[in-house]
Design an enzyme around this catalytic site. Structure first.
Site, mmCIF file in Angstrom:
data_model
loop_
_atom_site.group_PDB
_atom_site.id
_atom_site.type_symbol
_atom_site.label_atom_id
_atom_site.label_comp_id
_atom_site.label_asym_id
_atom_site.label_seq_id
_atom_site.Cartn_x
_atom_site.Cartn_y
_atom_site.Cartn_z
ATOM 1 N N GLU A 77 -5.607 -0.546 11.193
ATOM 2 C CA GLU A 77 -4.376 -1.347 11.239
ATOM 3 C C GLU A 77 -4.702 -2.829 11.378
ATOM 4 O OE1 GLU A 77 -1.554 -0.121 10.556
ATOM 5 O OE2 GLU A 77 -1.682 2.018 11.006
ATOM 6 N N ARG A 133 -3.214 -5.069 8.378
ATOM 7 C CA ARG A 133 -2.104 -5.961 8.742
ATOM 8 C C ARG A 133 -2.585 -7.374 9.064
ATOM 9 N NH1 ARG A 133 2.481 -2.126 11.501
ATOM 10 N NH2 ARG A 133 1.461 -0.160 11.058
ATOM 11 N N ASP A 155 -4.246 9.205 2.085
ATOM 12 C CA ASP A 155 -3.570 8.323 1.111
ATOM 13 C C ASP A 155 -4.338 7.106 0.586
ATOM 14 O OD1 ASP A 155 -3.294 7.148 3.638
ATOM 15 O OD2 ASP A 155 -1.115 7.146 3.658
ATOM 16 N N GLU A 186 6.866 3.265 0.986
ATOM 17 C CA GLU A 186 6.164 3.871 -0.148
ATOM 18 C C GLU A 186 7.038 4.169 -1.365
ATOM 19 O OE1 GLU A 186 5.929 4.923 3.033
ATOM 20 O OE2 GLU A 186 3.936 4.146 3.523
HETATM 21 C C1 DMJ Z 1 1.728 0.966 6.284
HETATM 22 O O1 DMJ Z 1 1.182 0.394 7.418
HETATM 23 C C2 DMJ Z 1 0.713 1.086 5.195
HETATM 24 O O2 DMJ Z 1 1.362 1.254 3.999
HETATM 25 C C3 DMJ Z 1 -0.250 2.201 5.425
HETATM 26 O O3 DMJ Z 1 -1.149 2.349 4.367
HETATM 27 C C4 DMJ Z 1 0.497 3.482 5.608
HETATM 28 N N1 DMJ Z 1 1.545 3.403 6.556
HETATM 29 C C5 DMJ Z 1 2.369 2.257 6.699
HETATM 30 C C6 DMJ Z 1 3.768 2.314 6.166
HETATM 31 O O4 DMJ Z 1 4.360 3.518 6.096
#
Ligand code: DMJ
Length: 621
Positions: free
Chosen positions: A249, A253, A382, A525
């Site tokens: 994160e 971020r 993912d 998403e």
């Molecule tokens: C986001 O922080 C990013 O897209 C991450 O890859 C997956 N989860 C969240 C949003 O759902």
């Protein structure tokens, strides 16, 4: 504490006055002397001139001063007159200073002390202001920012422009609520109106929303809000959370957010801050394999994996989602250390690649072995797949190994996980050899990923560089089909917002079953895939779908101090979770805005979005 006896006080005060008088006389002694001499008609200048006159013809001749009226006698030449005038002003100034000194010395010592304190305070304030000004100083470096100009991309048709404005206003509302009630905290609670932080950020105020939102503010041309964000980052952002923080994160971020705004503006401040954050998490990579641990404590430098991750494993989607940020950081900072971390991970993954071309969600960072056989394009897996493709795009499609890995993985997903029930195409999960007929909201990014790969011809004939046109088209279609299913997960609820997970079993067709699957956490998403499909196909339905989603979010998630997640998308009278996730501003609103913008804004040929929707410029080959 030492207590000064009452009896000794007058002595002390006298001492202090003498001391001050001494100091002031040392400073102003020469002035005093000059004035005394002036009083007797003998000025310092006159004294000096009498000794110099004969050997320095060009030096200014001090004027004679009439003591009564201070009248300067006429000078012989213009130069002399100027010099006289200057000297006179200096004497006047000195006189003034002396008067000040006399007044100061007349003051009550207590008043004097408080005056000194005040002066000291004022000095500290001035110094602080100077320091702040230097922190706020803008140094602009050359960056590649094609199509990244603030406020560009206004669509030509009126309806789309109105929708673009609508989303910009959503952003203003989200930002305004955070600014008023959560400023500096990681997120805001838009109903109870206070700051909020999730465990992934550790403890403390790291301003996650500010860092995550700043590039969206910039892209939308919200200059006042952008400046507010920049000022906070310049003056208050140091990234010193306590407790465990998530390396993943932090990367997507904070490092991604700062690098993106750096790439858009060239503002050095953001590059330096990004580098600072990245260096802090580097110890997490110190494992036998270079596969980082999930969590790091920045105070103790302890690193660890989540206790729930089987066998002490690291998570595929976490250690596989670093390349865009760290490669770009090495590129702009000139320090290869960041890229080297990614290279080591990639090398290890390639060395243990299996023939199935599938990657399990778990890997032990010490033994270097894959963990339990759980495969998914939803949570835990993912963005590993996303970065296989985007790493190849970032490096101008030059890394053949990476292209092949993505091509093979996408094909394996298509073959083993993609399912169809009635008309709905979806991507299932697999445990061992068993499929779970469920999709997460998180997995809906995959529609956009498949389409993006096909659009850039990532699929090539085996053993050659020739583009497999049919396969690329197949993947664009697959992306569109999966995105259609995700859209169905929205249209089938009462709120017209999609659930966090949905099933394809029994009577369930893209619908949630358990209570916790019914929530909507402001995730991006689905609109992310609308955006990518719009850019790659220009089918107008994606703009319509995006508009439906924006209106539904406005209707059900808008609260007085921002937007909140909701507990049950199947119920129009749902409760809220009272959290405005930072990714709502970073991703959901950015993708919606770009969906209603001209393609010239953040063009896909020049930018690649990190998994938190922060655009990173494609590097020259
Ligand atoms: C986001 O922080 C990013 O897209 C991450 O890859 C997956 N989860 C969240 C949003 O759902």
């Amino acid at each position: 504490m030492k207590i000064v006896s009452f009896k000794k006080k007058p002595l002390l005060i006298f001492g202090l006055v003498c001391f001050l008088a001494g100091v002031l006389l040392t400073i102003y002694g020469p002035v005093l002397l000059s004035l005394l001499r002036k009083g007797t008609g003998l000025s310092l200048g006159a004294a000096a001139s009498s000794s110099q006159k004969s050997n320095d013809a060009d030096s200014p001749v001090p004027p004679k001063v009439n003591n009564q009226a201070n009248v300067v006698l006429p000078a012989k030449s213009e130069d002399q007159a100027n010099a006289n005038e200057e000297q006179k002003r200096a004497w006047e100034h000195e006189e003034e200073l002396l008067r000040d000194v006399q007044n100061i010395l007349k003051k009550d010592p207590v008043v004097l002390k408080s005056d000194i304190e005040k002066d000291k305070q004022a000095h500290v304030e001035v110094e602080k202001k100077k320091e702040e000004e230097s922190k706020l100083e803008k140094v602009i470096e050359p960056v590649h920012s094609e199509g990244g100009q603030a406020g560009e991309g206004v669509p030509s048709d009126q309806q789309t422009k109105e929708r673009q404005d609508f989303v910009r206003n959503m952003m203003k509302h989200a930002w305004g609520g955070y600014k008023q009630y959560g400023w500096g905290a990681n997120e805001v609670r838009p109903v109870s109106k206070k700051g909020h932080s999730a465990g992934i950020f550790g403890s403390g105020n790291s301003g996650a929303t500010i860092i995550d939102a700043i590039d969206t503010l910039y892209i939308m041309g919200l200059s006042k809000e952008y400046e507010e964000a920049r000022e906070w980052i310049a003056l208050s952002f140091n990234f010193n959370p306590t407790g465990d923080v998530s390396v993943f994160e932090t990367n997507i971020r904070f490092i991604g957010g700062l690098l993106s705004i750096y790439a858009l503006t060239g503002d050095k401040l953001f590059r330096v801050k990004a580098e600072d954050v990245a260096r802090k998490v580097l110890p997490a990579f110190n494992t036998n394999t270079g596969i980082p641990k999930s969590l790091i404590n920045l105070k103790t430098m302890n690193t660890k994996n989540y206790p729930w991750a089987a066998g002490g494993s690291s998570i595929l989607s976490e250690f596989g989602t670093l390349q865009l940020e760290l490669d770009y950081l090495s590129h702009v900072s000139g320090d290869p250390v960041f890229r080297e971390k990614v290279d080591k991970i990639n090398k290890h993954i390639r060395s243990i690649k299996t023939d199935t071309n599938m990657y399990t969600n778990y890997l032990n960072p010490n033994t270097g072995k894959w963990g339990s056989a759980h495969y998914s394009v939803g949570g835990l897996g993912d963005s590993f797949y996303e970065y296989l493709l985007k790493g190849w795009l970032l490096h101008s499609q030059t890394d053949t190994d990476q292209r092949e890995m993505y091509d093979a993985a996408a094909s394996a997903i298509k073959e083993k996980l993609v399912q169809k029930k009635e008309n709905l195409v979806y991507v299932a999960e697999m445990r061992g050899n068993r499929l779970t007929h469920k999709m997460d909201h998180l997995a809906c990014f995959v529609g956009g990923m498949f389409a993006l790969g096909g659009y850039y011809n990532v699929h090539q004939n085996k053993g050659s560089t020739a583009v497999d046109k049919a396969k690329n088209e197949e993947f664009i279609k697959l992306g569109a089909d999966v995105t259609n299913t995700c859209h169905e997960s929205y249209t089938r609820t009462a709120t017209k917002i999609g659930p966090d997970s949905f099933h394809f079993e029994g009577n369930n067709l893209a619908t949630p079953t358990k209570a916790n699957e019914k929530q909507y956490l402001l995730r991006p998403e689905v609109v992310e895939s609308y955006f990518v499909l719009w850019r790659t196909t220009h089918d107008p339905k994606y703009r319509e779908w995006g508009w439906e989603a924006a209106q539904a979010i406005e209707r059900h998630c808008k609260k007085e101090a921002g937007y909140s997640g909701i507990r049950d998308v199947t119920n129009v009278n749902t409760g809220v979770d009272d959290v405005q996730q930072s990714f709502f501003l970073a991703e959901t609103l950015k993708y919606l805005y770009l969906l209603f913008s001209d393609d010239s804004l953040i063009p896909l040929d020049h930018w690649v979005f990190n998994t938190e929707a922060h655009p990173i410029p494609i590097l020259p080959s």
